[in-house]
Design a protein around this motif. Sequence first.
Motif, mmCIF file in Angstrom:
data_model
loop_
_atom_site.group_PDB
_atom_site.id
_atom_site.type_symbol
_atom_site.label_atom_id
_atom_site.label_comp_id
_atom_site.label_asym_id
_atom_site.label_seq_id
_atom_site.Cartn_x
_atom_site.Cartn_y
_atom_site.Cartn_z
ATOM 1 N N LEU A 75 -4.841 -18.141 4.179
ATOM 2 C CA LEU A 75 -5.367 -18.689 2.937
ATOM 3 C C LEU A 75 -4.742 -17.914 1.774
ATOM 4 N N PRO A 76 -3.507 -18.280 1.386
ATOM 5 C CA PRO A 76 -2.887 -17.610 0.233
ATOM 6 C C PRO A 76 -3.634 -17.998 -1.044
ATOM 7 N N PHE A 77 -3.784 -17.041 -1.956
ATOM 8 C CA PHE A 77 -4.518 -17.326 -3.192
ATOM 9 C C PHE A 77 -3.950 -16.510 -4.346
ATOM 10 N N PRO A 78 -4.089 -17.017 -5.569
ATOM 11 C CA PRO A 78 -3.617 -16.272 -6.738
ATOM 12 C C PRO A 78 -4.630 -15.201 -7.136
ATOM 13 N N ALA A 79 -4.150 -14.068 -7.579
ATOM 14 C CA ALA A 79 -5.040 -12.991 -8.006
ATOM 15 C C ALA A 79 -5.889 -13.454 -9.183
ATOM 16 N N GLY A 80 -7.180 -13.084 -9.155
ATOM 17 C CA GLY A 80 -8.077 -13.423 -10.252
ATOM 18 C C GLY A 80 -7.987 -12.416 -11.382
ATOM 19 N N GLU A 81 -8.943 -12.494 -12.287
ATOM 20 C CA GLU A 81 -8.962 -11.571 -13.423
ATOM 21 C C GLU A 81 -9.191 -10.138 -12.964
ATOM 22 N N ASN A 82 -9.945 -9.957 -11.894
ATOM 23 C CA ASN A 82 -10.200 -8.619 -11.369
ATOM 24 C C ASN A 82 -10.522 -8.727 -9.878
ATOM 25 N N LEU A 83 -10.665 -7.585 -9.228
ATOM 26 C CA LEU A 83 -10.915 -7.567 -7.786
ATOM 27 C C LEU A 83 -12.278 -8.137 -7.426
ATOM 28 N N ASP A 84 -13.246 -7.990 -8.311
ATOM 29 C CA ASP A 84 -14.558 -8.580 -8.052
ATOM 30 C C ASP A 84 -14.437 -10.093 -7.876
ATOM 31 N N ASP A 85 -13.620 -10.723 -8.726
ATOM 32 C CA ASP A 85 -13.382 -12.166 -8.609
ATOM 33 C C ASP A 85 -12.745 -12.503 -7.258
ATOM 34 N N ASP A 86 -11.749 -11.713 -6.867
ATOM 35 C CA ASP A 86 -11.046 -11.986 -5.616
ATOM 36 C C ASP A 86 -11.982 -11.863 -4.418
ATOM 37 N N LEU A 87 -12.822 -10.839 -4.427
ATOM 38 C CA LEU A 87 -13.760 -10.645 -3.313
ATOM 39 C C LEU A 87 -14.798 -11.762 -3.265
ATOM 40 N N ARG A 88 -15.259 -12.182 -4.417
ATOM 41 C CA ARG A 88 -16.226 -13.279 -4.454
ATOM 42 C C ARG A 88 -15.587 -14.584 -3.961
ATOM 43 N N ASN A 89 -14.396 -14.872 -4.446
ATOM 44 C CA ASN A 89 -13.748 -16.140 -4.108
ATOM 45 C C ASN A 89 -13.271 -16.214 -2.667
ATOM 46 N N MET A 90 -12.807 -15.075 -2.134
ATOM 47 C CA MET A 90 -12.136 -15.124 -0.842
ATOM 48 C C MET A 90 -12.902 -14.473 0.309
ATOM 49 N N VAL A 91 -14.000 -13.773 0.015
ATOM 50 C CA VAL A 91 -14.720 -13.095 1.098
ATOM 51 C C VAL A 91 -16.132 -13.622 1.297
ATOM 52 N N GLU A 119 -21.777 -5.555 -3.246
ATOM 53 C CA GLU A 119 -22.668 -5.256 -2.129
ATOM 54 C C GLU A 119 -22.614 -6.305 -1.024
ATOM 55 N N GLN A 120 -22.069 -7.480 -1.322
ATOM 56 C CA GLN A 120 -21.983 -8.543 -0.312
ATOM 57 C C GLN A 120 -20.788 -8.356 0.626
ATOM 58 N N VAL A 121 -19.978 -7.321 0.355
ATOM 59 C CA VAL A 121 -18.709 -7.153 1.049
ATOM 60 C C VAL A 121 -18.650 -5.797 1.744
ATOM 61 N N ARG A 122 -18.016 -5.762 2.898
ATOM 62 C CA ARG A 122 -17.713 -4.509 3.579
ATOM 63 C C ARG A 122 -16.209 -4.269 3.494
ATOM 64 N N ILE A 123 -15.815 -3.135 2.905
ATOM 65 C CA ILE A 123 -14.409 -2.752 2.777
ATOM 66 C C ILE A 123 -14.175 -1.564 3.698
ATOM 67 N N PHE A 124 -13.186 -1.655 4.574
ATOM 68 C CA PHE A 124 -13.031 -0.661 5.625
ATOM 69 C C PHE A 124 -11.601 -0.680 6.169
ATOM 70 N N ALA A 125 -11.354 0.143 7.196
ATOM 71 C CA ALA A 125 -10.093 0.189 7.936
ATOM 72 C C ALA A 125 -8.869 0.340 7.030
ATOM 73 N N PRO A 126 -8.804 1.405 6.234
ATOM 74 C CA PRO A 126 -7.606 1.607 5.397
ATOM 75 C C PRO A 126 -6.362 1.729 6.267
ATOM 76 N N TYR A 127 -5.298 1.022 5.894
ATOM 77 C CA TYR A 127 -4.095 1.023 6.724
ATOM 78 C C TYR A 127 -2.847 1.507 6.001
ATOM 79 N N HIS A 128 -2.929 1.760 4.690
ATOM 80 C CA HIS A 128 -1.747 2.227 3.951
ATOM 81 C C HIS A 128 -2.194 2.842 2.634
ATOM 82 N N ALA A 237 -11.395 -6.409 4.186
ATOM 83 C CA ALA A 237 -12.706 -6.763 3.651
ATOM 84 C C ALA A 237 -13.259 -7.973 4.380
ATOM 85 N N VAL A 238 -14.532 -7.886 4.782
ATOM 86 C CA VAL A 238 -15.266 -8.997 5.388
ATOM 87 C C VAL A 238 -16.634 -9.067 4.727
ATOM 88 N N ARG A 239 -17.368 -10.133 5.031
ATOM 89 C CA ARG A 239 -18.737 -10.217 4.522
ATOM 90 C C ARG A 239 -19.575 -9.072 5.083
#
Length: 276
Positions: A75-91, A119-128, A237-239
């Motif tokens: 699901l490719p998507f364009p970056a939003g105004e900020n990361l909060d937007d991206d997490l809401r829209n895509m997660v 708070e609706q999102v879990r961010i984990f497993a840093p890979y880089h 990031a997942v729900r």
Amino acid sequence: MRILRSGALRAVVAFSLSVMACIPAHADWEKIKQSGALKVAVYNDFAPYSNSGAGIDIDLAQALAKKLGLRLTLLPFPAGENLDDDLRNMVWKGHYLGYGPADLMLHVPVDNRLMAQNEQVRIFAPYHVETVRLVRNVDRIPQFDSIDALAGKTVGVEKVSISGMVLLGEGNGKFRDGVRIYPTAIDALQKLKAGELDAVLANRSEIESVFRGDPGFPLQDVAFERLPRSGWAVGLAVRKDDTEMGRLLQAAMNELSDSGELKAIFARHGVQVVKP
């Protein structure tokens, strides 16, 4: 009638929410298994990570899907105004235009403040770990002892980027006249390669993917007051309530890292992975 309908609607919603609260945490994973596909959100126009169906994150998504025994749906998507937007829209919610959410989003900063705000999102497993670096044309800038070497030089940056922000603001804007802004960092780096710029400030991975160790274009560590010297980690990031999904993805990432496959994925695109 409108009041009765509204009341009935509220009752139905309340009942549905109560039922959802009783569903075990692995229910979404069961649905994903039944679908047979892992939906992964990746950024558009974000080379070397994800651009036109190719890149590091595309390969990583494919490897994760394989580990989970699923086929990959991007699901490719364009970056939003900020990361909060991206997490809401895509997660966790989905975009009002009708796309998303995905089962998983890649390349999310593993940042405590970002986690607290979402708070609706879990961010984990840093890979880089990503860092900002300067790459210069040695014929144009033979020596680089400090950022003052950029005085009177033309330096490319990506629009609306960390690199652009810090360079334009450095020294009360003393380098501003020499800054050239491009749609992407890759565009700026190609202009440098073609001899149209003296230097570019960009993410290290972007620079490595274009120059691949060319000695004529060395990388420089440049200190900016508003930029963390150690860089920033990116992960998955997942729900928040997708606990089984998160557990399985963490295990898959561990396997990819331990086996060397993660390193190989980055290397295919000319980038050296930096483990958090």
